[in-house]
Enzyme design. Sequence first.
Site, mmCIF file in Angstrom:
data_model
loop_
_atom_site.group_PDB
_atom_site.id
_atom_site.type_symbol
_atom_site.label_atom_id
_atom_site.label_comp_id
_atom_site.label_asym_id
_atom_site.label_seq_id
_atom_site.Cartn_x
_atom_site.Cartn_y
_atom_site.Cartn_z
ATOM 1 C CG LEU A 127 -2.081 1.026 1.188
ATOM 2 C CD1 LEU A 127 -3.250 0.527 2.032
ATOM 3 C CD2 LEU A 127 -1.645 2.390 1.696
ATOM 4 C CG HIS A 231 9.233 4.140 8.541
ATOM 5 N ND1 HIS A 231 8.628 5.345 8.273
ATOM 6 C CD2 HIS A 231 10.541 4.290 8.210
ATOM 7 C CE1 HIS A 231 9.521 6.186 7.788
ATOM 8 N NE2 HIS A 231 10.687 5.576 7.739
#
Length: 337
Positions: A127, A231
Site C-alpha cells: 500500500l 516506521h
Amino acid sequence: MTFVIRAARQNDLQPLYEMAKLTGGGFTNLPADKNSLKAKLERSAAAFGSESEGVSDDLFVLVLENTVTGDVRGTAQLFGKVGQNWPFYSYRISTLTQYSQELDRTIRAEMLVLTTDLEGSSEVGGLFLHPSERAGGLGLLLARSRYLFIAMHRARFGDRVLAELRGIIDERGGSAFWDGIAGKFFGMSFQEADYFNAINGNQFIADLMPKHPVYIAMLPEEARRVIGLPHPSGRAAMRMLENEGFAYEGYVDIFDGGPTMLARTDRVQSIADALEAEVVDTELEQGEKALIACGHLAGFRCCYGAREVRDSGVAIDSETANVLGVSTGDKVWSIAR
C-alpha cells in the site's frame, strides 16, 4: 467522488515506477525497478485473468485513479498464498526460561527464531499513497478496498491473512536491525539486501542466514530498540489494521525488524461486515457513507459513496453509480465507511 480503485493494467507501469521512487526504501513490494514492476503487473494480469477457485500464489495489484485526470495516485496489493514457490521467512520472538537452584535465580532470555510459520497465509501489502493525496481518507479507501476484494473473491484467499509493516529506517536509508544481525553475515548493506530481495526474491536468506536462534540481549542497543516497531509513516496503517482485527503476535520482518500483523480472514471487520446486495435505486440523495464495489476480478471497481440498505436491496447515489458503471438490477458489495 473523483477517485476509484481498479485493477492495475500494463500501462500503469510508469506511474507505479514514479511512486516507487518516492517510498524511501524498505518497501519490498514496490521496488524502484521497472523490470521488477513490469513482472509484477504481468503476474497480476495472470491472476486477474484466471478463473481458478483455489488458493494459490496469486498477486493482485490495485491502483487508485483520479477519474477526472486519469492520474494513478496510489496502489495496493493482495497475495493469495505466501510461501508456495519459495519459503516465506519471519523471525518469531521466543522466550527461554531457565532456573538455577544454586543461585536461586530465574533467567528469561528472548530469542529471534527463523521460521516459516506463516506459509500458506494470504497477505495484504504494497500500500502506497502519493504524498500529495494523503488527505480525505484515500489511504483508508485503498486499504479497505482490499478486504472488499477478498470478500468478493473469498475462494482465492486463505483462512489467515497477514500484513507486514515496514520497520525503522534511518535518515541514511539504513536499518539498525539489519546491521545488528544479518549484515554481519551477508557482507552487504540493508539497502543492497532490500533491493536484491525486491528484485530477486529472498532465497539468498535461506542460503546464507544462520539457522540458530539469535539472543536479543546480545544485539546492539540500537537493534534491540527497533524490534517490532513500525516506521513512523506506518503507524497509521498499524492502527487501521488493529481496527480491522489484526494483531501483532511476535513475528517480525527478517530485514528491518518491522511487525507482522495477523488475523483470521473471516474475522477481519471489513470482510465480516461486507454486504452483497442488488442495486434498487441509483438516485439516492442522502444516505450512509460507505465503500461500494462491483465487478469480478479484472472488472473490480471500488469508491466512496452513499448507500441506503433496504429490504429489497441497496440504494446508491448517482455519482457512485456512474463511477462504478452500475445500474438497477446489478450487484454491489459495500461496507460502512
